[in-house]
Write a protein that holds these residues in place. Structure first.
Motif, PDB file in Angstrom:
ATOM      1  N   SER A  73       0.915  -1.217   0.017  1.00 35.24           N
ATOM      2  CA  SER A  73       0.076  -0.140   0.094  1.00 35.24           C
ATOM      3  C   SER A  73       0.953   1.278  -0.212  1.00 35.24           C
ATOM      4  N   TYR A  74       0.738   2.092  -1.199  1.00 35.90           N
ATOM      5  CA  TYR A  74       1.430   3.270  -1.219  1.00 35.90           C
ATOM      6  C   TYR A  74       0.756   4.534  -1.078  1.00 35.90           C
ATOM      7  N   ALA A  75       1.356   5.578  -0.432  1.00 35.21           N
ATOM      8  CA  ALA A  75       0.978   6.686  -0.092  1.00 35.21           C
ATOM      9  C   ALA A  75       1.749   8.006  -0.382  1.00 35.21           C
ATOM     10  N   SER A  76       1.394   9.198  -0.992  1.00 32.26           N
ATOM     11  CA  SER A  76       2.192  10.176  -1.181  1.00 32.26           C
ATOM     12  C   SER A  76       1.423  11.249  -0.993  1.00 32.26           C
ATOM     13  N   LEU A  77       2.046  12.408  -0.347  1.00 32.13           N
ATOM     14  CA  LEU A  77       1.128  13.580  -0.243  1.00 32.13           C
ATOM     15  C   LEU A  77       1.590  14.740  -1.324  1.00 32.13           C
ATOM     16  N   ASN A  78       0.234  14.911  -2.175  1.00 31.02           N
ATOM     17  CA  ASN A  78       0.486  16.079  -3.221  1.00 31.02           C
ATOM     18  C   ASN A  78       0.769  17.261  -2.598  1.00 31.02           C
ATOM     19  N   THR A  79       1.250  18.121  -3.548  1.00 30.06           N
ATOM     20  CA  THR A  79       1.500  19.519  -3.082  1.00 30.06           C
ATOM     21  C   THR A  79       0.469  20.378  -2.657  1.00 30.06           C
ATOM     22  N   GLY A  81      -2.033  19.239  -1.123  1.00 27.53           N
ATOM     23  CA  GLY A  81      -2.636  18.516   0.127  1.00 27.53           C
ATOM     24  C   GLY A  81      -3.325  17.253   0.192  1.00 27.53           C
ATOM     25  N   SER A  82      -3.922  16.811  -1.261  1.00 24.64           N
ATOM     26  CA  SER A  82      -4.164  15.553  -1.351  1.00 24.64           C
ATOM     27  C   SER A  82      -3.397  14.416  -1.269  1.00 24.64           C
ATOM     28  N   CYS A  83      -3.889  13.128  -1.088  1.00 29.63           N
ATOM     29  CA  CYS A  83      -3.071  11.980  -1.332  1.00 29.63           C
ATOM     30  C   CYS A  83      -3.368  11.227  -2.164  1.00 29.63           C
ATOM     31  N   TRP A  84      -2.074  10.691  -2.932  1.00 32.76           N
ATOM     32  CA  TRP A  84      -2.052   9.762  -3.801  1.00 32.76           C
ATOM     33  C   TRP A  84      -1.948   8.254  -3.482  1.00 32.76           C
ATOM     34  N   ARG A  85      -2.592   7.572  -3.651  1.00 32.54           N
ATOM     35  CA  ARG A  85      -2.685   6.194  -3.050  1.00 32.54           C
ATOM     36  C   ARG A  85      -2.610   5.110  -4.054  1.00 32.54           C
ATOM     37  N   MET A  86      -2.050   4.128  -4.053  1.00 39.74           N
ATOM     38  CA  MET A  86      -2.190   2.940  -4.689  1.00 39.74           C
ATOM     39  C   MET A  86      -1.883   1.448  -3.699  1.00 39.74           C
ATOM     40  N   ASN A  87      -2.334   0.492  -4.291  1.00 38.32           N
ATOM     41  CA  ASN A  87      -2.574  -0.816  -4.035  1.00 38.32           C
ATOM     42  C   ASN A  87      -2.223  -1.862  -4.677  1.00 38.32           C
ATOM     43  N   HIS A  88      -1.286  -2.831  -4.294  1.00 38.52           N
ATOM     44  CA  HIS A  88      -0.865  -4.129  -5.275  1.00 38.52           C
ATOM     45  C   HIS A  88      -0.995  -4.953  -4.189  1.00 38.52           C
ATOM     46  N   LEU A  89      -1.222  -6.307  -4.913  1.00 39.44           N
ATOM     47  CA  LEU A  89      -1.118  -7.573  -4.254  1.00 39.44           C
ATOM     48  C   LEU A  89      -0.087  -8.567  -5.008  1.00 39.44           C
ATOM     49  N   ALA A  90       0.984  -8.503  -4.288  1.00 39.36           N
ATOM     50  CA  ALA A  90       2.266  -9.041  -5.111  1.00 39.36           C
ATOM     51  C   ALA A  90       2.101 -10.692  -4.614  1.00 39.36           C
ATOM     52  N   LYS A  91       2.153 -11.512  -5.757  1.00 44.40           N
ATOM     53  CA  LYS A  91       1.962 -13.007  -5.504  1.00 44.40           C
ATOM     54  C   LYS A  91       3.348 -13.520  -5.568  1.00 44.40           C
TER      55      LYS A  91
END
Length: 182
Positions: A73-79, A81-91
């Protein structure tokens, strides 16, 4: 034309080198559990060349599943103030430390290898991303804290060069505030 030839040469070199990159021996899936800071990012992918200047440090939460897969689960704060998020399930694969996943967001297949890790300090991850007939290499350097020793930054830089990344496409990301928990 010279730039195109340079990029093609780098891509071919990275593909040849990447096939030889193996995960760390004695990889311990439970050891990577928890929060990591994304400190280094290196790739010859065109989108990175276009967006590198706006990228900042983010966080990743790595959680092993009962089946031996890895929830990322990834998260990064945008300039703004919103958050960019992404999830992956690595097999998991037959090789400990090597995982595969499909990115629905980017429509690519990913072959990910944890090539070097000291579980309480840093992790170096090498991913071969394939979309159609095009493959690119992505190297990431994670730290348990937001700073790493200079020799680890240099180790990441050298590994990235060795896997075909152009020097100008190796970035140590600037610090950033964190996204609130989701």
């Amino acid at each position: 034309m010279t730039l195109l030839l340079r990029l093609l040469g780098a891509a071919l070199c990275s593909l040849m080198v990447s096939s030889e990159v193996v995960p760390q021996q004695d990889f311990n899936l439970q050891g990577v559990t928890g929060k990591w800071y994304l400190i280094g990012f290196a790739t010859n992918a065109q989108w990175f060349v276009n967006h590198r200047a706006s990228m900042k440090m983010g966080t990743a939460m790595l959680t092993p599943t009962a089946d031996g897969d890895l929830d990322m689960s990834y998260a990064s704060l945008n300039t703004e103030g919103s958050c960019w998020r992404m999830n992956h399930l690595a097999k998991k694969t037959d090789m400990p430390g090597k995982f595969t996943f499909k990115s629905e967001r980017w429509s690519n297949d990913n072959d990910m290898r944890v090539v070097d890790v000291k579980y309480d300090e840093y992790a170096l991850i090498h991913t071969i991303k394939t979309k159609g007939s095009v493959s690119t290499v992505l190297n990431k350097l994670y730290g348990r804290g937001s700073e790493l020793r200079p020799e680890l930054l240099e180790k990441f830089r050298q590994f990235s060069l060795d896997t075909g990344i152009l020097p100008e496409n190796i970035a140590i990301l600037p610090k950033n505030d964190e996204c609130p928990a989701a």
